[in-house]
Design an enzyme around this catalytic site. Structure first.
Site, mmCIF file in Angstrom:
data_model
loop_
_atom_site.group_PDB
_atom_site.id
_atom_site.type_symbol
_atom_site.label_atom_id
_atom_site.label_comp_id
_atom_site.label_asym_id
_atom_site.label_seq_id
_atom_site.Cartn_x
_atom_site.Cartn_y
_atom_site.Cartn_z
ATOM 1 N N LYS A 203 0.840 -1.487 0.248
ATOM 2 C CA LYS A 203 -0.298 -0.016 -0.264
ATOM 3 C C LYS A 203 0.972 1.588 -0.215
ATOM 4 O O LYS A 203 1.487 1.809 0.927
ATOM 5 C CB LYS A 203 -0.821 0.040 1.309
ATOM 6 C CG LYS A 203 -1.709 1.129 1.185
ATOM 7 C CD LYS A 203 -2.592 1.184 2.022
ATOM 8 C CE LYS A 203 -3.884 2.345 2.508
ATOM 9 N NZ LYS A 203 -4.279 2.691 3.790
ATOM 10 N N ARG A 213 -10.189 10.771 0.972
ATOM 11 C CA ARG A 213 -10.816 11.391 2.170
ATOM 12 C C ARG A 213 -11.459 12.461 2.506
ATOM 13 O O ARG A 213 -12.094 12.378 3.237
ATOM 14 C CB ARG A 213 -9.413 12.007 2.121
ATOM 15 C CG ARG A 213 -8.468 11.794 1.747
ATOM 16 C CD ARG A 213 -7.277 11.115 2.737
ATOM 17 N NE ARG A 213 -6.052 10.263 2.382
ATOM 18 C CZ ARG A 213 -5.215 10.454 2.333
ATOM 19 N NH1 ARG A 213 -4.591 11.906 2.554
ATOM 20 N NH2 ARG A 213 -4.078 9.663 1.647
ATOM 21 N N ARG A 224 0.924 9.574 5.629
ATOM 22 C CA ARG A 224 0.827 9.052 6.352
ATOM 23 C C ARG A 224 2.668 8.006 5.714
ATOM 24 O O ARG A 224 2.184 7.227 5.394
ATOM 25 C CB ARG A 224 -0.256 8.241 5.508
ATOM 26 C CG ARG A 224 -1.057 8.384 6.286
ATOM 27 C CD ARG A 224 -2.656 7.725 5.756
ATOM 28 N NE ARG A 224 -3.955 8.352 6.815
ATOM 29 C CZ ARG A 224 -4.846 8.878 5.908
ATOM 30 N NH1 ARG A 224 -5.145 8.489 4.649
ATOM 31 N NH2 ARG A 224 -5.926 8.672 7.002
ATOM 32 N N GLU A 240 7.433 -6.678 2.035
ATOM 33 C CA GLU A 240 6.710 -6.146 2.908
ATOM 34 C C GLU A 240 5.711 -7.991 2.362
ATOM 35 O O GLU A 240 4.825 -8.392 3.373
ATOM 36 C CB GLU A 240 5.489 -5.731 2.542
ATOM 37 C CG GLU A 240 5.985 -4.636 3.141
ATOM 38 C CD GLU A 240 5.368 -4.581 4.223
ATOM 39 O OE1 GLU A 240 4.901 -4.524 4.864
ATOM 40 O OE2 GLU A 240 6.436 -2.854 4.811
ATOM 41 N N LYS A 255 -1.511 -1.183 -4.186
ATOM 42 C CA LYS A 255 -3.395 -0.453 -3.214
ATOM 43 C C LYS A 255 -2.245 0.401 -3.585
ATOM 44 O O LYS A 255 -0.869 0.758 -3.134
ATOM 45 C CB LYS A 255 -4.164 -0.476 -2.377
ATOM 46 C CG LYS A 255 -4.982 0.683 -2.601
ATOM 47 C CD LYS A 255 -5.969 0.450 -1.145
ATOM 48 C CE LYS A 255 -6.372 1.973 -1.173
ATOM 49 N NZ LYS A 255 -7.157 2.406 0.034
ATOM 50 N N SER A 281 -9.956 5.366 -5.242
ATOM 51 C CA SER A 281 -10.604 6.609 -5.792
ATOM 52 C C SER A 281 -9.958 7.929 -6.777
ATOM 53 O O SER A 281 -11.409 7.686 -7.957
ATOM 54 C CB SER A 281 -11.084 7.480 -4.434
ATOM 55 O OG SER A 281 -9.694 8.139 -3.971
ATOM 56 N N TYR A 320 -14.509 0.672 -7.806
ATOM 57 C CA TYR A 320 -16.167 1.320 -7.484
ATOM 58 C C TYR A 320 -17.266 1.142 -8.434
ATOM 59 O O TYR A 320 -18.403 1.369 -8.601
ATOM 60 C CB TYR A 320 -16.341 3.190 -7.008
ATOM 61 C CG TYR A 320 -15.035 3.587 -6.188
ATOM 62 C CD1 TYR A 320 -16.163 2.903 -4.540
ATOM 63 C CD2 TYR A 320 -14.389 3.608 -6.113
ATOM 64 C CE1 TYR A 320 -14.869 3.273 -3.743
ATOM 65 C CE2 TYR A 320 -12.933 3.651 -5.282
ATOM 66 C CZ TYR A 320 -13.707 3.296 -3.387
ATOM 67 O OH TYR A 320 -12.375 3.384 -2.455
#
Length: 333
Positions: A203, A213, A224, A240, A255, A281, A320
């Site tokens: 990610k 957001r 982040r 990871e 992602k 998004s 989506y």
């Protein structure tokens, strides 16, 4: 008269001559079962709230979320990933709403399970960012830094309450070191060996999260970058990946999807578990915005983007457009 002989002897265009020919030789096919619908449910609203930055997507009420889940089942979508948006007054430093059995996400999980049972995989976002007043994915220490190990304790509790609420799959998305192992132990301790973990393995700290957001009413201050991955890095993702698999991940995710197809392909080549990609998004909103301007063919662009993600190695895709695309695929089958 000029004689050309047999040149060119090989003519790949023969396999592109008609729609039927192209359909027959297609190497990558989308199927409704490939798709997972991300959905937002907002506490305290009586009507769905449109998300301005994501045209066509809304923050659901409990009732409209149940309707969306039923529509996804009818379309043949495999799963729904739920994100809870609590009332602002219920956010605090520890993200208490995330572990409250009556928090909006847990309530929504129970609602959707009651509506669709096992016909749809009910998945839950396992992260604190929607419920903290500072908007970070974990607990902060006295210097304002995300405390990895204190956050793991919160994730363990979240996993247990989400499983109790009906989640088939939990999706730890906070990118804390050791999160998969701690969550697996927490689930097993309450006899929920049946609940699967979809690890957000790679990610990235992406600029493409912007519209999300708004969707979750983020209270984020700062960024982040200390826990999400650097977009410049590849080997970091593979490290990871090895850790998540060792800790017991059942599925792994990349992602964002579109800007990281190279990572997706490497992960898919390296594992024998299902690989998931999240078309986020910003990817969604760029296509919708360009289509609204008349600059691209919306439907073709959506299918092309999703096909590219699957071609790169994703077995399943969070998008989506999941229900819309699944309905179209069923009509065209």
């Amino acid at each position: 008269m000029t004689t050309y002989g047999s040149f060119p002897g090989t003519r790949p265009r023969r396999l592109r001559t008609t729609p039927a020919m192209r359909r027959m030789v297609a190497e990558t096919r989308l199927h409704p079962a490939d798709l997972i619908l991300p959905a937002f449910v907002r506490e305290g609203v009586t009507e769905p709230v449109p998300i301005e930055a994501m045209p066509g997507v809304a923050q659901h009420t409990r009732d409209s979320l149940k309707k969306a889940a039923a529509e996804a089942v009818a379309a043949g979508v495999s799963g729904i990933m739920l994100f809870g948006v609590p009332e602002e007054s219920k956010k605090d430093a520890l993200g208490t709403a995330g572990t409250d059995p009556d928090g909006i996400l847990q309530v929504a999980l129970r609602d959707v399970r009651a509506e669709v049972g096992d016909e749809l995989l009910v998945m839950s976002d396992l992260c604190l960012d929607e419920t903290t007043d500072h908007g970070h994915c974990g607990v902060l220490d006295d210097q304002g830094r995300v405390d990895n190990d204190a956050t793991l304790e919160r994730y363990a509790e979240m996993a247990q309450v989400q499983a109790d609420a009906g989640a088939h799959v939990v999706g730890p998305s906070g990118m804390m070191d050791g999160q998969v192992g701690v969550i697996r132990d927490a689930l097993d301790q309450i006899g929920r060996e049946d609940v699967a973990i979809l690890a957000y393995t790679a990610k990235y700290a992406s600029a493409f999260y912007g519209p999300f957001r708004e969707a979750v009413g983020s209270s984020l201050r700062g960024d982040r970058k200390t826990y999400q991955q650097d977009p410049a890095n590849v080997r970091e993702s593979m490290r990871e990946l090895a850790l998540d698999l060792e800790e017991g991940a059942d599925l792994v995710m990349v992602k964002p999807a579109g800007p990281y197809l190279d990572i997706l392909a490497k992960v898919a080549d390296a594992v024998d578990v299902p690989v998931v990609a999240y078309q986020i998004s910003g990817e969604y909103s760029m296509i919708e915005a360009a289509a609204e301007k008349g600059w691209i063919d919306r439907d073709r662009a959506i299918l092309e983007a999703l096909t590219g993600i699957k071609r790169a190695g994703a077995q399943n895709i969070l998008t989506y457009w999941a229900t819309e695309v699944a309905q179209k695929l069923r009509r065209d089958a």
